[in-house]
Each structure stands twice: as C-alpha cells, then as structure tokens.
Design a protein around this motif. Structure first.
Motif, mmCIF file in Angstrom:
data_model
loop_
_atom_site.group_PDB
_atom_site.id
_atom_site.type_symbol
_atom_site.label_atom_id
_atom_site.label_comp_id
_atom_site.label_asym_id
_atom_site.label_seq_id
_atom_site.Cartn_x
_atom_site.Cartn_y
_atom_site.Cartn_z
ATOM 1 N N UNK A 56 -55.553 69.415 43.576
ATOM 2 C CA UNK A 56 -55.775 70.620 44.394
ATOM 3 C C UNK A 56 -54.512 71.013 45.162
ATOM 4 N N UNK A 57 -53.398 70.342 44.881
ATOM 5 C CA UNK A 57 -52.170 70.533 45.662
ATOM 6 C C UNK A 57 -51.087 71.303 44.915
ATOM 7 N N UNK A 58 -50.871 70.953 43.641
ATOM 8 C CA UNK A 58 -49.727 71.502 42.906
ATOM 9 C C UNK A 58 -49.960 72.956 42.499
ATOM 10 N N UNK A 59 -49.070 73.822 43.005
ATOM 11 C CA UNK A 59 -49.081 75.239 42.626
ATOM 12 C C UNK A 59 -47.763 75.581 41.958
ATOM 13 N N UNK A 60 -47.562 76.855 41.666
ATOM 14 C CA UNK A 60 -46.366 77.279 40.930
ATOM 15 C C UNK A 60 -45.067 77.028 41.694
ATOM 16 N N UNK A 61 -45.165 76.856 43.030
ATOM 17 C CA UNK A 61 -43.951 76.640 43.835
ATOM 18 C C UNK A 61 -43.806 75.175 44.270
ATOM 19 N N UNK A 62 -44.667 74.292 43.799
ATOM 20 C CA UNK A 62 -44.670 72.898 44.272
ATOM 21 C C UNK A 62 -43.363 72.168 43.957
ATOM 22 N N UNK A 63 -42.946 71.312 44.876
ATOM 23 C CA UNK A 63 -41.731 70.518 44.640
ATOM 24 C C UNK A 63 -41.951 69.508 43.513
ATOM 25 N N UNK A 64 -43.215 69.194 43.215
ATOM 26 C CA UNK A 64 -43.525 68.259 42.113
ATOM 27 C C UNK A 64 -42.991 68.767 40.769
ATOM 28 N N UNK A 65 -42.714 70.069 40.683
ATOM 29 C CA UNK A 65 -42.192 70.641 39.435
ATOM 30 C C UNK A 65 -40.686 70.414 39.278
ATOM 31 N N UNK A 66 -40.016 70.039 40.382
ATOM 32 C CA UNK A 66 -38.553 69.907 40.352
ATOM 33 C C UNK A 66 -38.035 68.961 39.261
ATOM 34 N N UNK A 67 -38.614 67.738 39.104
ATOM 35 C CA UNK A 67 -38.099 66.865 38.044
ATOM 36 C C UNK A 67 -38.224 67.500 36.655
ATOM 37 N N UNK A 68 -39.310 68.238 36.431
ATOM 38 C CA UNK A 68 -39.487 68.898 35.129
ATOM 39 C C UNK A 68 -38.454 70.012 34.948
ATOM 40 N N UNK A 69 -38.202 70.772 36.031
ATOM 41 C CA UNK A 69 -37.186 71.836 35.966
ATOM 42 C C UNK A 69 -35.829 71.227 35.636
ATOM 43 N N UNK A 70 -35.551 70.090 36.269
ATOM 44 C CA UNK A 70 -34.291 69.382 36.053
ATOM 45 C C UNK A 70 -34.160 68.966 34.588
ATOM 46 N N UNK A 71 -35.234 68.414 34.033
ATOM 47 C CA UNK A 71 -35.224 67.980 32.627
ATOM 48 C C UNK A 71 -35.050 69.174 31.686
ATOM 49 N N UNK A 72 -35.694 70.289 32.019
ATOM 50 C CA UNK A 72 -35.575 71.489 31.185
ATOM 51 C C UNK A 72 -34.138 71.988 31.179
ATOM 52 N N UNK A 73 -33.490 71.988 32.355
ATOM 53 C CA UNK A 73 -32.107 72.479 32.415
ATOM 54 C C UNK A 73 -31.159 71.524 31.686
ATOM 55 N N UNK A 74 -31.530 70.252 31.640
ATOM 56 C CA UNK A 74 -30.749 69.240 30.925
ATOM 57 C C UNK A 74 -30.790 69.466 29.407
ATOM 58 N N UNK A 75 -31.975 69.888 28.935
ATOM 59 C CA UNK A 75 -32.089 70.322 27.546
ATOM 60 C C UNK A 75 -32.230 69.242 26.492
ATOM 61 N N UNK A 76 -32.596 68.001 26.868
ATOM 62 C CA UNK A 76 -32.728 66.988 25.806
ATOM 63 C C UNK A 76 -34.088 66.287 25.758
#
Length: 346
Positions: free
Chosen positions: A211-231
């Motif tokens: 009930x906590x994670x929304x589109x702006x949640x900091x929990x998404x940061x590691x995934x964003x980081x992995x996406x920008x890494x591209x591997x």
C-alpha cells in the motif's frame, strides 16, 4: 539485430513463438529423459533449475549439458537455450555443491567494499557460466527499510536485501549486474516495483498487497539505476500494488509493466515473471491464463517452476494468439525480444 530477430520470429509458427516465451522449471539435480522429451516436443527453449542441488560443478556441467543438447533444436540459428537459476547467496542458493562459491546473504554482501563485491560475484558468475548456466535470477533490488527488517517475509526475513535504503541497494546492484555481465551471465533485477514493504510472502500467501509504493516511490530507484545501466533484465513481483493498480496483481497489470516500467521508466528489454505456477498469490487465475495475462500486460517470459504446467502455458498462449490478432502481435513481439536478447548473448 532487431531486424534479424524479427525475421527469425517470423519463421516460427504461432505454436513455436508461444513456446519460445515460456521458461520451464526442472530439478537442479537434472531433468529426467521423459521430462526432457516432453519439453522438446512442446518447443520449450528456456529452463530454470529449481530446488537445491549438492552436485559438484563438474556433475552440474553434465546435467545442464544434457538439457541444452536436447532443447537446442527448439531455438533457431544455433542461438542459446537459456538455463537460469537462483544463485543470490545465503538461503537462496540453488547450487551448493563443490566448486560453487558459498556466497553469504545479500545483507552481508552489502557490507563488502565495491571491489570485493565485484570480484566475489564475478567468480560466482564464472562458476555458473562454466556449468552452462547463462541467466542468474539475481540481484534482489528490493529496499527493506530498517524499521521493517525481518518482518518482511519474502526478503527481509532471509536477509536477501543489499541495504535498507534505495541508495545502498542501487550502488550494490550496479556492481553485481556488471560483475555477472562480465562473467557472461545475464543478471535479472527483482522484484519490480519492489517487494520490501509487504509482510506476507506471495509464494505462500494470497492477497499480498503493498500500500506504499507509488509511481514516485524511492523504492523504484534501484530499478531505474539498473535500467540506465542497460545490462539487466527485470523480474516482476507477484504482489498487488494498491497505489499503482488496485485491481490487478503486478504480473497481470498493464499499468505496472507497460505503463510504469516500459513507458515511464523507458525499459525496453526482457521482462520475466516470478514463478507463476506454485505461487499462492496467483492461484485464483487458471494456469494457462496466468501466462496469457502476463504477456497481455507487456511481459516477455512467463516463468513456471513445473515443466508440465509450463507446457499448459505454452498451449494457452498459442490458442489465445490464434483467436486474437492483437494478442498474436504481442506474442510475436515477445518472441522477437527473446531472439534479440539471444543474438546479443551469442
């Protein structure tokens, strides 16, 4: 490469395209000949080594070799059969025999220097590659806040998190992704959009809702980081996220997979599900429909820990594609994404 992948996908029948999506689980100690025969007949070209194995690295090489040898005719152009496992460390370490690194939990790995984390994970990755395994369903990118800790059943209880903040987790998983990639093994960040705040485990419970994670949640940061890494690929959590889609569990949510992950975060790669066969969370949905709903939501590879049930999924995907032009396009798109990833890996 994209064009080549499309051409290869178009040479496959609807049944072959559908079967090429599914990843079927077999025992980590090896698959029996009748099980392999059935998977070959179904057209399966991706497997997951499940359970726990005390076989040595050398023995594992032989078991994996017989799997890839049997199934390679199901993959065009001599491209790789994907053989995946869960080699995170700690309690989640499928291959435990002689020759495989005894990695501790991610919580402990998170205390290491970046240099040590990189070299230890690269070594573990090289062992997997030597055994014929080319996909590791790791690292865990979930953030478990310190205040929740072990009361988070799927992750915190087992110490599967690299840290208690998004920054700590982001930094560790980037190192792990690079180390596995360098070893020739495909990393997979999981469990999008984050499984660190729920109390129950989707493997053993139903109705698990964040009930906590929304589109702006900091929990998404590691995934964003992995996406920008591209591997790394992305694995989808089986939980439901009330702030993102209150009506659908994440693997069946177009809002989460297509909307948030693909459109908002710009991820274009392979999206794999968590296990859709034995997880209690998804049990109300009929077996074949779990794969259909996952692909319809924008997923690529439905993972099923039982090969006989994976066959049901492959047949359901083909049947749906034959009756629905739009869905047939999604199956072709997923098959193309898989072929493109295999061409890259080759």
């Amino acid at each position: 490469m994209r064009q080549q992948a499309e051409e290869l996908a178009d040479q496959l029948s609807i049944e072959q395209q559908a079967a090429s999506l599914v990843m079927a689980g077999v025992p980590a100690t090896g698959a029996g000949s009748s099980e392999l025969k059935a998977m070959k007949k179904q057209g399966i070209g991706n497997v997951f080594l499940r359970g726990r194995s005390q076989l040595s690295l050398e023995q594992t090489v032989a078991k994996v070799g017989s799997i890839t040898k049997t199934l390679k005719s199901n993959v065009p152009e001599g491209l790789p059969v994907w053989v995946a496992t869960d080699q995170e460390g700690g309690f989640v370490r499928v291959l435990q025999g002689a020759g495989f690194s005894q990695l501790p939990t991610a919580s402990e790995q998170g205390q290491w220097s970046a240099g040590e984390l990189s070299s230890r994970i690269q070594q573990a990755g090289e062992e997997l590659a030597e055994a014929g395994i080319n996909v590791n369903l790791a690292p865990v990118a979930d953030v478990v806040p310190a205040a929740i800790g072990a009361s988070n059943a799927p992750i915190g209880y087992f110490g599967r998190q690299y840290g208690n903040t998004a920054g700590e987790v982001s930094s560790a998983i980037t190192t792990v992704n690079d180390a596995l990639d360098k070893a020739g093994v495909q990393p997979v960040v999981k469990h999008f959009p984050g499984l660190g705040r729920v109390s129950k485990n989707t493997d053993t419970s139903t109705g698990v809702t964040d009930t906590v994670i929304g589109a702006e949640a900091t929990d998404l940061e590691p995934f964003k980081q992995a996406i920008s890494q591209g591997n790394a690929w992305v694995m989808i959590s089986n939980a439901r996220y009330a702030k993102l889609d209150e009506k659908n569990d994440a693997p069946f949510s177009k809002k989460i997979i297509t909307g948030l992950l693909r459109q908002d975060l710009g991820y274009e790669g392979v999206v794999i599900s968590d296990d859709l066969c034995e997880a209690q969370q998804v049990s109300p949905v009929p077996m074949g429909q779990r794969a259909v709903k996952f692909v319809a939501a924008g997923g690529t590879v439905p993972l099923c820990v039982k090969s006989d049930q994976a066959a049901i999924m492959a047949m359901a995907l083909a049947a749906e594609a034959k009756g629905d032009k739009k869905f047939a396009g999604q199956v072709r798109e997923a098959a193309t994404a898989i072929l493109e990833a295999k061409l890259r890996q080759n």
